[in-house]
Motif scaffolding. Sequence first.
Motif, short mmCIF file in Angstrom:
data_model
loop_
_atom_site.label_atom_id
_atom_site.label_comp_id
_atom_site.label_asym_id
_atom_site.label_seq_id
_atom_site.Cartn_x
_atom_site.Cartn_y
_atom_site.Cartn_z
N TYR A 1 27.61 73.48 71.35
CA TYR A 1 26.36 73.70 72.08
C TYR A 1 25.59 74.73 71.28
N HIS B 1 23.18 69.79 72.31
CA HIS B 1 24.62 69.62 72.49
C HIS B 1 25.05 68.36 71.75
N LYS C 1 17.90 74.16 73.89
CA LYS C 1 19.33 73.94 73.70
C LYS C 1 19.58 72.52 73.21
N SER D 1 21.99 77.03 71.18
CA SER D 1 20.82 77.45 71.96
C SER D 1 20.11 78.60 71.26
N GLU E 1 24.84 80.77 69.97
CA GLU E 1 23.55 81.28 70.43
C GLU E 1 22.85 81.98 69.28
N TYR F 1 30.17 77.50 71.34
CA TYR F 1 28.90 77.81 71.98
C TYR F 1 28.20 78.76 71.03
#
Length: 119
Positions: free
Chosen positions: A22, A59, A57, A24, A103, A101
């Motif tokens: 993911y 994925h 975002k 973002s 970021e 994840y």
Amino acid sequence: MAVMVTFSGCTEIRKVDPLQFYLSNKGIEAHEVTVEILDAENVSIFSETYELDPEEKVHTEGIEVELGTYTYVLTLDGNVTRTYEAKADYAEDVSSSEILYIEVTDNLSNPFEISVAVA
């Protein structure tokens, strides 16, 4: 990828969980982020560039791989690169494939915050 394993006459099919991530943008500016995944021989198995607006975002649905460790190469705006290793494992194991994840932040000394979950 599926692997057949035989135990005392019983055959079991074991499937490796796909790699997932993911991504973002938690910053206040738009960023270009390239995510490349390398196998154990440093061969690229995935490469994609994303243009992310603030708070946007993306994925991956899952990248089919073999059992092993893979290196994520993350490049921000064409000039800041970080690497992270993730493990691909069997789907039914407690420690199956890792999900990253990622970021993007506005912190130039640490532009990527990465957390890991197990699939």
